[in-house]
Design an enzyme around this catalytic site. Structure first.
Site, PDB file in Angstrom:
ATOM      1  N   SER A 192      19.162  54.030  29.890  1.00 37.58           N
ATOM      2  CA  SER A 192      20.634  54.222  30.565  1.00 37.58           C
ATOM      3  C   SER A 192      21.214  53.578  31.578  1.00 37.58           C
ATOM      4  CB  SER A 192      21.483  55.305  30.662  1.00 37.58           C
ATOM      5  OG  SER A 192      23.011  55.258  30.880  1.00 37.58           O
ATOM      6  N   TYR A 221      21.927  63.917  35.424  1.00 36.20           N
ATOM      7  CA  TYR A 221      21.396  62.482  34.252  1.00 36.20           C
ATOM      8  C   TYR A 221      21.062  60.680  34.966  1.00 36.20           C
ATOM      9  CZ  TYR A 221      23.313  58.813  31.025  1.00 36.20           C
ATOM     10  OH  TYR A 221      22.934  58.226  29.615  1.00 36.20           O
TER      11      TYR A 221
END
Length: 272
Positions: A153, A176
C-alpha cells in the site's frame, strides 16, 4: 521477429491467489485465467469465491475455489501446505488477502489497544511473511522460477495524510502502516535471498480504490472521495482492475528481470 505478446501469457502456469475473492483479488483471478493460468482462488468468502469460480468456468478457462480462513491461527501453516500439496507447486503466488479482527476500525492512535494491534499483525503481516517463505521454499525445491506478488500500500511507503479524513467519520490506522511497511521491506529481503534460484518477489502497491470500506459493506464517504481525489494528480480513486493489470505484468515473463521492487499504482499520489 519476437512475438512480444507471448511474454504476457500465463499459459500452462498455475496461479494461487490468496484473497482471490476480494476487491482486488477477484479482478486478478479473472484476468489471470483469461491469460491462460489455471487459477486457484483461496478466500474466506465462500459465496463470492464460488461465484468467481463459476464465472471463470463459463468462459471455458480453468479455475478452482478453495475455502481458507486466515484468522484461524491453529495449524495455519499445515492447512496452507495441505492446499499446496493438493495443487502441487504454483508458478505464481499472489497474496492480496486482508485479514482483520472485528475491531479493526478502532486501530487509530486514539482508540487502539495492544491486544488488537498484536492480533492484526499476527494474522496479516505474519501470514504474508510466512506464506511467502513457504511458497518460495516450495518453488526452490521444485526448481520453479516463479513469481511471488505481495500486496502492499502507499501507506507502507508514506505516512497517512490526515487531511483526507476531514469532515468524515473515517480515521487513520496505526496498525495498517506497520503491516504494509513490513511487507514492503520483506519483499526486498526475499528478492535478495531467492534471486539465485530465479524466484522473483515483488510488492504491488496500490493507492486508494473505489469500493467498500474494510470492515464494512459501505462505500467511501463523499467527503473522503473528494478530499482524496484532490491530492491525486489523476484526480480520482483507482479501480481494482487498474491494479490487476500490473499484477499480470509482474506474474508474466514480461517482467522477467524485475524483482525486489515496489510497483506503485496510485494515480501519482506518491509523486508529490
Amino acid at each position: 521477429m519476437i512475438n512480444y505478446s507471448e511474454k504476457f501469457t500465463l499459459q500452462n502456469k498455475v496461479a494461487l491467489i490468496l484473497g482471490g475473492a476480494g476487491l482486488i483479488g477477484a479482478e486478478i483471478s479473472k484476468i489471470f485465467s483469461q491469460y491462460g493460468a489455471k487459477t486457484i482462488i483461496l478466500d474466506i468468502n465462500k459465496k463470492k469465491g464460488k461465484e468467481i469460480e463459476k464465472e471463470i468456468l463459463k468462459t471455458k478457462f480453468i479455475s478452482k475455489f478453495i475455502y481458507f480462513d486466515l484468522r484461524s491461527e491453529k495449524n495455519l501453516d499445515k492447512k496452507f501446505m495441505k492446499v499446496i500439496k493438493l495443487i502441487e507447486c504454483p508458478d505464481i503466488f499472489v497474496n492480496c488477502s486482508f485479514p482483520t479482527t472485528k475491531d479493526w476500525h478502532n486501530n487509530s492512535f486514539k482508540k487502539i489497544t495492544k491486544k488488537s494491534m498484536d492480533e492484526n499483525i499476527l494474522i496479516h503481516l505474519n501470514s504474508y511473511a510466512w506464506f511467502a517463505r513457504l511458497i518460495a521454499e516450495k518453488m526452490k525445491k521444485n526448481k520453479i522460477k516463479g513469481s511471488i506478488i505481495q500486496l502492499g500500500s502507499i501507506y507502507g511507503l508514506l505516512g497517512q495524510d490526515l487531511n483526507i479524513y476531514k469532515n468524515t467519520t473515517m480515521n487513520e490506522n496505526m496498525t495498517y502502516s506497520i503491516i504494509k511497511g513490513g511487507i514492503t521491506n520483506l519483499t526486498r529481503q526475499m528478492a535478495s535471498y531467492y534471486g539465485k534460484n530465479g524466484i522473483r518477489i515483488n510488492t504491488l502497491c496500490p493507492g486508494g480504490l473505489e469500493g467498500h470500506v474494510k470492515g464494512g459493506s459501505q462505500f467511501q464517504e463523499r467527503s473522503f472521495i473528494k478530499n482524496y481525489s484532490k491530492k491525486v494528480p489523476l484526480g480520482r480513486l483507482g479501480l481494482p482492475i487498474e491494479v490487476a493489470f500490473p499484477a499480470l505484468f509482474l506474474a508474466s515473463d514480461a517482467s522477467s528481470y524485475v524483482t525486489g521492487t515496489t510497483l506503485i499504482v496510485d494515480g501519482g499520489w506518491t509523486s508529490i
